[in-house]
Design an enzyme around this catalytic site. Structure first.
Site, short mmCIF file in Angstrom:
data_model
loop_
_atom_site.label_atom_id
_atom_site.label_comp_id
_atom_site.label_asym_id
_atom_site.label_seq_id
_atom_site.Cartn_x
_atom_site.Cartn_y
_atom_site.Cartn_z
N SER A 22 96.07 43.08 6.56
CA SER A 22 94.79 42.40 6.30
C SER A 22 93.63 43.37 6.24
O SER A 22 92.55 43.01 5.77
CB SER A 22 94.54 41.31 7.34
OG SER A 22 94.30 41.84 8.61
N THR B 51 101.33 40.76 9.58
CA THR B 51 102.48 40.89 10.48
C THR B 51 103.47 39.73 10.32
O THR B 51 104.68 39.93 10.45
CB THR B 51 101.98 40.98 11.93
OG1 THR B 51 101.27 42.21 12.07
CG2 THR B 51 103.11 40.93 12.93
N THR C 113 96.30 39.32 11.15
CA THR C 113 95.34 38.83 12.13
C THR C 113 94.12 39.74 12.28
O THR C 113 93.10 39.30 12.81
CB THR C 113 96.01 38.70 13.51
OG1 THR C 113 96.50 39.98 13.91
CG2 THR C 113 97.15 37.70 13.48
N ASP C 114 94.25 40.99 11.84
CA ASP C 114 93.18 41.95 12.14
C ASP C 114 91.82 41.54 11.58
O ASP C 114 90.79 41.76 12.22
CB ASP C 114 93.55 43.34 11.59
CG ASP C 114 94.66 44.00 12.40
OD1 ASP C 114 94.98 43.51 13.49
OD2 ASP C 114 95.19 45.02 11.93
N1 ASP Z 1 97.82 44.87 11.10
C1 ASP Z 1 98.24 43.51 10.88
C2 ASP Z 1 97.38 42.90 9.80
O1 ASP Z 1 96.27 42.51 10.07
C3 ASP Z 1 98.14 42.76 12.12
C4 ASP Z 1 98.60 41.35 12.08
O2 ASP Z 1 98.93 40.79 11.05
O3 ASP Z 1 98.64 40.76 13.13
O4 ASP Z 1 97.82 42.78 8.71
#
Ligand code: ASP
Length: 325
Positions: free
Chosen positions: A53, A11, A85-86
């Site tokens: 991710s 993200t 973050t995932d």
């Molecule tokens: N879906 C995103 C990822 O993990 C979420 C994020 O980056 O916060 O790439």
């Protein structure tokens, strides 16, 4: 003093395409240009991936650890990795298990993408760079800097699907904070000796399953799940309990492969010898399940896969969970 910055997408690096949502497309140069104050820290930027991710793999993370180690050997004070973050709690723990350097490896990302009001990526990137450059952050292994908090990879969890305060360490709290730009460490947990990085082919071939038990669950799913797998992690109720019908099925699986018992609760340890019913932690340990301690199911899966890929036998696996759990 310089910091190596590796970008993997997520993200923090997302922008619109005009066809249905944001995708990872910003480069490290784009990310750093958006951060007031970051110019004070010399950065060596390397774009590695631009993916969500959920697309990352163990071999990619171990390659990243190698590249980060080479950057440190070339003189970088520390390393920052930006990613989604995932899966960050898993990639951070995987990297931490094998990171052998005193220099900090700091992961960060963002919950609000750059097209939204109040994106958190720039502040998180600045905080991560400050941590990576800080002498105080040495010898702490892999860290997560997010929302001006500093977390140890081995404790951190993603605890909220959208909050910018999503990263927390329920069992330990943050190791420290970034306050007015200063890195303040409050506690320094002792590090475990790094595990030897496994051979990439063996790692790819090593399969570990995870099952979270639920009320009135069907034990037949375990046989399907464990088929052609090398190990199994069970996320049990509370302190490590499963429905009674699961106990003999798990015993049979545990005779074929390591089965690690963890808790689905999100914090706290599985117990060893408090409850005595069929399907309790005492019963399951007697049936051959391995105690996962304080490790959450996702981290237990990372550790078990690394150990199996390195050729560890049951005794070594029990011992490793006793130390890391
Ligand atoms: N879906 C995103 C990822 O993990 C979420 C994020 O980056 O916060 O790439």
């Amino acid at each position: 003093m310089s910091v190596a910055l590796f970008t993997l997408g997520g993200t923090i690096a997302m922008a619109g395409t005009g066809v249905g949502g944001v995708v990872s497309r910003l480069t490290g140069a784009d990310l750093t240009a958006a951060v007031p104050g970051l110019a004070a820290i010399p950065l060596d930027v390397r774009d590695v991936e631009a993916v969500p991710s959920a697309a990352l793999t163990y071999p990619q993370i171990l390659d990243l650890v190698d590249a980060a180690g080479a950057a440190v050997a070339d003189g970088a004070t520390g390393v920052v990795v930006t990613q989604g973050t995932d899966t960050l709690e898993e990639t951070a723990y995987l990297a931490d298990l094998v990171w052998p350097h005193p220099a900090p490896l700091v992961l960060t990302g963002a919950m609000r993408n750059p097209t939204l009001a109040g994106p958190d990526g720039p502040a998180n990137l600045l905080a991560a760079a400050r941590v990576a450059a800080a002498p105080a952050a040495r010898d702490l292994g892999v860290l997560v800097a997010f929302n001006d908090e500093i977390h140890a990879a081995r404790f951190v969890r993603k605890t909220h699907s959208t909050s910018t305060a999503t990263f927390a360490s329920p069992n330990a709290g943050p190791l420290g904070h970034v306050i007015e730009g200063e890195v303040r460490l409050l506690t320094r947990p002792p590090r475990h000796a790094p595990l030897p990085p496994p051979d990439a082919d063996r790692l790819t071939a090593t399969r570990v399953a995870l099952h979270t038990v639920t009320l009135d669950d069907d034990p037949a799913v375990l046989d399907l799940l464990a088929r052609d797998r090398d190990g199994l992690v069970v996320a049990g109720f509370g302190v490590g309990h499963v429905p009674p019908a699961f106990a003999p099925v798990l015993e049979a699986v545990a005779a074929r492969m390591p089965v690690v018992l963890t808790s689905r609760t999100g914090a706290g340890s599985v117990l060893r010898h408090t409850y005595g019913a069929v399907g309790s932690e005492t019963d399951l340990r007697r049936r051959g399940l391995i105690w996962g301690g304080l490790l959450d199911p996702y981290k237990a899966k990372v550790l078990l896969r690394l150990l199996l890929a390195a050729g560890a036998g049951r005794a070594e696996i029990v011992d490793a969970f006793a130390r890391h759990g």
